[in-house]
Design a protein around this motif. Structure first.
Motif, PDB file in Angstrom:
ATOM      1  N   ALA A  81     -33.690  18.646 -16.542  1.00  0.00           N
ATOM      2  CA  ALA A  81     -34.409  19.913 -16.470  1.00  0.00           C
ATOM      3  C   ALA A  81     -33.970  20.767 -15.281  1.00  0.00           C
ATOM      4  CB  ALA A  81     -35.912  19.640 -16.383  1.00  0.00           C
ATOM      5  N   TRP A  82     -33.508  20.130 -14.215  1.00  0.00           N
ATOM      6  CA  TRP A  82     -33.038  20.886 -13.060  1.00  0.00           C
ATOM      7  C   TRP A  82     -31.602  21.384 -13.289  1.00  0.00           C
ATOM      8  CZ3 TRP A  82     -34.546  20.512  -7.458  1.00  0.00           C
ATOM      9  CH2 TRP A  82     -35.885  20.144  -7.289  1.00  0.00           C
ATOM     10  N   PRO A  83     -31.292  22.580 -12.794  1.00  0.00           N
ATOM     11  CA  PRO A  83     -29.884  22.978 -12.747  1.00  0.00           C
ATOM     12  C   PRO A  83     -29.224  22.355 -11.520  1.00  0.00           C
ATOM     13  CG  PRO A  83     -31.225  24.697 -11.778  1.00  0.00           C
ATOM     14  CD  PRO A  83     -32.191  23.619 -12.249  1.00  0.00           C
ATOM     15  N   SER A  84     -27.905  22.358 -11.487  1.00  0.00           N
ATOM     16  CA  SER A  84     -27.235  22.073 -10.220  1.00  0.00           C
ATOM     17  C   SER A  84     -27.335  23.327  -9.349  1.00  0.00           C
ATOM     18  CB  SER A  84     -25.775  21.691 -10.448  1.00  0.00           C
ATOM     19  OG  SER A  84     -25.046  22.782 -10.967  1.00  0.00           O
ATOM     20  N   PHE A  85     -27.113  23.169  -8.053  1.00  0.00           N
ATOM     21  CA  PHE A  85     -27.184  24.353  -7.191  1.00  0.00           C
ATOM     22  C   PHE A  85     -26.233  24.221  -6.011  1.00  0.00           C
ATOM     23  CE2 PHE A  85     -30.429  21.642  -5.122  1.00  0.00           C
ATOM     24  CZ  PHE A  85     -30.119  21.795  -3.780  1.00  0.00           C
ATOM     25  N   ILE A  86     -25.834  25.384  -5.510  1.00  0.00           N
ATOM     26  CA  ILE A  86     -25.114  25.492  -4.235  1.00  0.00           C
ATOM     27  C   ILE A  86     -25.837  26.527  -3.406  1.00  0.00           C
ATOM     28  CG2 ILE A  86     -22.971  26.176  -3.104  1.00  0.00           C
ATOM     29  CD1 ILE A  86     -21.492  25.146  -5.572  1.00  0.00           C
ATOM     30  N   HIS A  87     -26.232  26.134  -2.219  1.00  0.00           N
ATOM     31  CA  HIS A  87     -26.984  26.997  -1.310  1.00  0.00           C
ATOM     32  C   HIS A  87     -26.191  27.077  -0.013  1.00  0.00           C
ATOM     33  CE1 HIS A  87     -30.986  27.741   1.065  1.00  0.00           C
ATOM     34  NE2 HIS A  87     -30.251  28.849   0.957  1.00  0.00           N
ATOM     35  N   LYS A  88     -25.637  28.241   0.252  1.00  0.00           N
ATOM     36  CA  LYS A  88     -24.769  28.375   1.421  1.00  0.00           C
ATOM     37  C   LYS A  88     -25.379  29.349   2.407  1.00  0.00           C
ATOM     38  CE  LYS A  88     -19.930  28.547   2.701  1.00  0.00           C
ATOM     39  NZ  LYS A  88     -18.541  28.537   2.217  1.00  0.00           N
ATOM     40  N   ARG A  89     -25.717  28.819   3.568  1.00  0.00           N
ATOM     41  CA  ARG A  89     -26.261  29.615   4.676  1.00  0.00           C
ATOM     42  C   ARG A  89     -25.347  29.468   5.876  1.00  0.00           C
ATOM     43  NH1 ARG A  89     -31.669  27.137   6.045  1.00  0.00           N
ATOM     44  NH2 ARG A  89     -30.522  25.204   5.645  1.00  0.00           N
ATOM     45  N   SER A  90     -25.596  30.255   6.897  1.00  0.00           N
ATOM     46  CA  SER A  90     -24.782  30.163   8.112  1.00  0.00           C
ATOM     47  C   SER A  90     -24.971  28.817   8.794  1.00  0.00           C
ATOM     48  CB  SER A  90     -25.138  31.297   9.074  1.00  0.00           C
ATOM     49  OG  SER A  90     -26.528  31.288   9.378  1.00  0.00           O
ATOM     50  N   GLU A  91     -26.166  28.185   8.617  1.00  0.00           N
ATOM     51  CA  GLU A  91     -26.422  26.890   9.255  1.00  0.00           C
ATOM     52  C   GLU A  91     -25.559  25.790   8.628  1.00  0.00           C
ATOM     53  OE1 GLU A  91     -30.347  29.159   9.419  1.00  0.00           O
ATOM     54  OE2 GLU A  91     -28.647  28.895   8.067  1.00  0.00           O
ATOM     55  N   PHE A  92     -25.616  25.649   7.330  1.00  0.00           N
ATOM     56  CA  PHE A  92     -24.779  24.698   6.613  1.00  0.00           C
ATOM     57  C   PHE A  92     -24.924  24.940   5.117  1.00  0.00           C
ATOM     58  CE2 PHE A  92     -28.779  22.394   7.407  1.00  0.00           C
ATOM     59  CZ  PHE A  92     -29.096  21.888   6.159  1.00  0.00           C
ATOM     60  N   GLU A  93     -24.045  24.308   4.356  1.00  0.00           N
ATOM     61  CA  GLU A  93     -24.044  24.443   2.901  1.00  0.00           C
ATOM     62  C   GLU A  93     -24.601  23.172   2.273  1.00  0.00           C
ATOM     63  OE1 GLU A  93     -20.850  25.005  -0.794  1.00  0.00           O
ATOM     64  OE2 GLU A  93     -20.222  25.301   1.294  1.00  0.00           O
ATOM     65  N   THR A  94     -25.498  23.360   1.314  1.00  0.00           N
ATOM     66  CA  THR A  94     -26.120  22.243   0.619  1.00  0.00           C
ATOM     67  C   THR A  94     -25.825  22.351  -0.871  1.00  0.00           C
ATOM     68  OG1 THR A  94     -27.950  22.521   2.184  1.00  0.00           O
ATOM     69  CG2 THR A  94     -28.265  20.942   0.404  1.00  0.00           C
ATOM     70  N   TYR A  95     -25.654  21.196  -1.518  1.00  0.00           N
ATOM     71  CA  TYR A  95     -25.509  21.202  -2.963  1.00  0.00           C
ATOM     72  C   TYR A  95     -26.415  20.134  -3.546  1.00  0.00           C
ATOM     73  CZ  TYR A  95     -22.421  17.150  -2.296  1.00  0.00           C
ATOM     74  OH  TYR A  95     -21.909  15.928  -1.945  1.00  0.00           O
ATOM     75  N   GLY A  96     -26.835  20.353  -4.790  1.00  0.00           N
ATOM     76  CA  GLY A  96     -27.697  19.399  -5.473  1.00  0.00           C
ATOM     77  C   GLY A  96     -27.419  19.414  -6.955  1.00  0.00           C
ATOM     78  N   LEU A  97     -27.689  18.295  -7.611  1.00  0.00           N
ATOM     79  CA  LEU A  97     -27.448  18.176  -9.042  1.00  0.00           C
ATOM     80  C   LEU A  97     -28.270  17.025  -9.599  1.00  0.00           C
ATOM     81  CD1 LEU A  97     -24.083  16.299  -9.633  1.00  0.00           C
ATOM     82  CD2 LEU A  97     -24.942  16.748  -7.340  1.00  0.00           C
TER      83      LEU A  97
END
Length: 395
Positions: free
Chosen positions: A245-261
């Motif tokens: 039910a969840w999508p994968s994601f990429i979240h990129k901020r100046s602090e750091f980049e996070t990914y989830g799946l």
């Protein structure tokens, strides 16, 4: 001593894909793997890697489209589903969803730009902090099953043989071909060699019989022991029926980049796999990994989940490490020199390109084709390897 037309060193995603491509073309192939294919000490283990089209680089997006044709052929040949559709979201002030949307628009890839509020309404499990790019064609690929499938298809042709527990100690030139030695003294000979050794490449590089000029131009590779954590979904029932039910994601901020799946088998089909991109400790090579999770990384991921993932319980129930082998600027490095093809590094986002990486390797080895100039050693040596506006993310 055994003899083969082509020798492939490494049975991860890239090596298995190269063996499959060569065997399907009628070439005799020997695959040498230091332990077992897609083992947990490398970069191709587990069941969950992101498949996505979203890149700010038109080159990479176009290559994903080419790779998808290879995935379709692989699934058709094997009768296995290797990519599970999930969709994907990209967000964060550094990720620039609008820029990626322009690339997808030009490539003809289905996508939407959503406001933060609209995205939160559609995906309440994620607390978005910017506008969001959504593209439904993304998914989660099963890495270890893909490796097993490609090797099985290669062996089924009668043209390929796989040798597990075969640790390479070096290569020597013998006449018009090569002699590959193992640490126990066993020898395999062949006309051409493909090296897809991932995080072991820095350790092996000096012993691969590569020309000195090629080695002098070879970029410094950075090996990282990445840290991944599985968090349970709040709305998953005991049978895990929320998957995926969840999508994968990429979240990129100046602090750091996070990914989830969605974690697939890796998470018992009821949790999200989460990590910081290039957040793990650096290593001289894969030989130096310890497989240990750093407590400070666990705490960082927990804090991130508390802030941005209301749909997940911020208590990891499973943890793992995985190797990234990075070339400068997170590009790929694929090149050949005097009969040896090097397919590394994939810079933490190569999984989705696996069938295409095999095609590139086979084309270089046989002389049937070439690769983008940005991936050649000369591009790194000249400082031209960086793809304009490129920012990678784990696959």
């Amino acid at each position: 001593m055994s003899k083969s037309e082509f020798i492939v060193i490494g049975a991860g995603l890239a090596g298995a894909a190269a063996a499959w491509q060569l065997a399907e073309r009628g070439h005799a192939v020997t695959v040498l793997e230091r332990t077992t294919p897609a083992n947990s000490q490398g970069s191709s283990h587990g069941s969950a890697r992101i498949f996505r089209y979203a890149y700010p680089s038109p080159l990479y997006t176009s290559l994903v489209q080419r790779a998808k044709r290879g995935w379709d052929a692989l699934e058709a040949a094997s009768g296995r589903q290797l990519i599970t559709p999930t969709g994907a979201v990209d967000f964060g002030e550094v990720r620039s969803p609008a820029r990626i949307a322009r690339v997808l628009e030009d490539a003809g890839i289905d996508h939407e730009l959503l406001s933060r509020d609209a995205a939160r309404e559609r995906f309440p499990q994620i607390a978005f902090d910017t506008d969001v790019l959504y593209h439904p064609g993304a998914g989660v690929l099963d890495a270890i099953t893909t490796v097993e499938t490609m090797l099985a298809l290669a062996e089924a042709t009668g043209n390929a043989v796989v040798h597990p527990n075969w640790e390479v100690s070096g290569i020597e030139r013998r006449g018009a071909g090569f002699e590959v030695r193992s640490t126990d003294g066993t020898i395999v000979t062949g006309a051409k060699v493909i090296v897809a050794a991932g995080g072991w490449l820095p350790h092996l590089l000096a012993d691969l019989a590569l020309p000195s000029a090629f080695l002098e131009s070879f970029p410094t590779l950075e090996v990282r022991q990445e840290q991944a954590f599985h968090l349970p979904w709040r709305d998953a029932d005991a049978a895990g029926n929320s998957y995926p039910a969840w999508p994968s994601f990429i979240h990129k901020r100046s602090e750091f980049e996070t990914y989830g799946l969605p974690g697939g088998r890796d998470a018992g089909f009821h949790g999200q796999k989460l990590a910081q991109f290039n957040g793990g400790p650096t290593l001289p090579s894969a030989l130096d990994q310890d497989g240990q999770i750093r407590p400070e990384m666990r705490e960082r991921i927990i804090r991130y989940a508390e802030e941005f993932l209301p749909g997940a319980i911020p208590e990891p129930y499973a943890e793992t490490t995985c190797l990234f082998t990075n070339a400068p600027n997170e590009d790929f490095l694929i090149d050949k020199a005097e009969g040896i093809v090097v397919v590394s590094a994939c810079s933490g986002h190569g999984g989705k390109f696996a069938p295409l990486l095999g095609e590139f390797a086979a084309d270089l080895a046989t002389g049937a084709g070439t690769v983008p100039s940005e991936f050649r050693v000369a591009a790194f040596a000249s400082g031209k390897a960086s793809i304009a506006e490129f920012d990678g993310a784990k696959v």
